[in-house]
Write an enzyme that holds these catalytic residues in place. Structure first.
Site: not given
Ligand code: PBG
Length: 328
Positions: A121, A123, A131, A196, A206, A234, A249, A275, A314
């Protein structure tokens, strides 16, 4: 039949019987452990909202990965945080970029004993935190695909067994598959973040990955939480474009979607226990409001029961250790 002939409680009477008849059993090999590695730091930096997790240096990453591997985890997913960012996210495909260096280090240390997955990605690498690359203040889907293709090849060259595009650009899996094949990486797998959602549960990530958008939000590219049929669309597109594994996700607020994806496509399916989901358990446990071991194993079991073959979490290290110690 029915009561008194039917007494379901007989199957719950002792631990031994319960274990004998348990339908869904967690294994350390179900888990994919996420790690953050940051360029330009001398010591690991603790992530306050994710107790037990750090932004690693290249050196401490090696030790931390060794720890999860010892606990039985066989796959890790890496997120890189570059020392400097720009509008195009160039650090993401630099041959000496943080993620490329981390991949080479881990591949040299673990070889075939550990599956290396690279999150793909922009970001973490763009100064605006989106992204993809921007045009007129909006994410330009098709130009972003060209950059994703370069990142994929550079990650494969550095040793990634799997690349995992997470940016929710249309056509990203197809663009990456084509680029990998043309560069001689036909065997590199794609784990598609297929469904996602634009979720509030990414907050701690983040902070950890330093990838929050500086303006606006991700709702123009990530999915609306109200939609389940759209998730199937998707996933179908990603499968048609060549995804080897698909992901839903976050996990917990989308277990229904996970079940539908698994039943509809039958592909190896991953769920990301994100997270914010991790942070909630830790916060409640700190206050003594939930028992962390039981809560964690219950949550992870629910994700597997809903249809996940793989769980990005995690909790991977602690859960693997708890399972090695006998589980519940
Ligand atoms: C971004 C990405 C994100 C996560 C994994 N890849 C964050 C987002 O889309 O803002 C989130 C993972 C998590 O919250 O554990 N490419």
């Amino acid at each position: 039949m029915g009561f008194p002939a039917e007494r379901p409680r007989r199957l719950r009477r002792t631990r031994l019987i319960r274990e004998l008849v348990r339908e869904t059993e967690l294994l350390p090999s179900d888990f994919i452990a996420p790690f953050f590695v940051k360029e330009g730091i001398a010591e690991p930096v603790a992530i306050p909202s994710m107790p037990g997790h750090h932004q690693h240096t290249l050196d401490t990453l090696l030790g931390a990965v060794e720890e999860v591997a010892k606990a039985g985890v066989r796959a890790v997913i890496l997120f890189g945080i570059p020392a400097s960012k720009d509008g195009e996210g160039r650090g993401a495909f630099h041959p000496e970029g943080i993620i490329q260096r981390a991949l080479r280090r881990l591949k040299a240390a673990f070889g075939e004993d550990l599956l290396l997955i690279a999150d793909l990605c922009l970001c973490e690498y763009t100064d605006h935190g989106h992204c993809g690359v921007l045009r007129d203040g909006k994410v330009d889907n098709d130009r972003t695909l060209e950059i994703y293709a370069r990142i994929a090849v550079s990650q494969a060259e550095a040793g990634a067994d799997v690349v995992a595009p997470s940016g929710m650009m249309d056509g990203q899996v197809g663009a990456i598959r084509k680029a990998l094949d043309e560069a001689g990486f036909a065997e590199t797998l794609i784990l598609a973040y297929a469904a996602k959602y634009a979720s509030s549960f990414y907050g701690p990530f983040r902070e950890a990955a330093e990838g929050a958008p500086r303006f606006g939000d991700r709702r123009p590219y990530q999915m609306d939480p109200g939609n389940a049929a759209e998730a199937l669309r998707e996933v179908r597109l990603d499968v048609e474009e060549g995804a080897d594994l698909v992901m839903v996700k976050p996990a917990l607020a989308y277990l229904d979607v996970l079940r539908k994806v698994k039943e509809t496509f039958g592909l190896p399916t991953a769920a990301y226990n994100v997270s914010g989901e991790y942070a909630m358990v830790k916060a409640a446990a700190e206050r003594g409001w939930v028992e962390p071991r039981l809560a964690t194993l219950e949550i992870l079991t629910s994700i597997k029961r809903a249809g996940a073959d793989l769980i990005l979490t995690y909790h991977a290290l602690e859960a693997s250790r708890w399972l090695q110690e006998g589980g519940w």
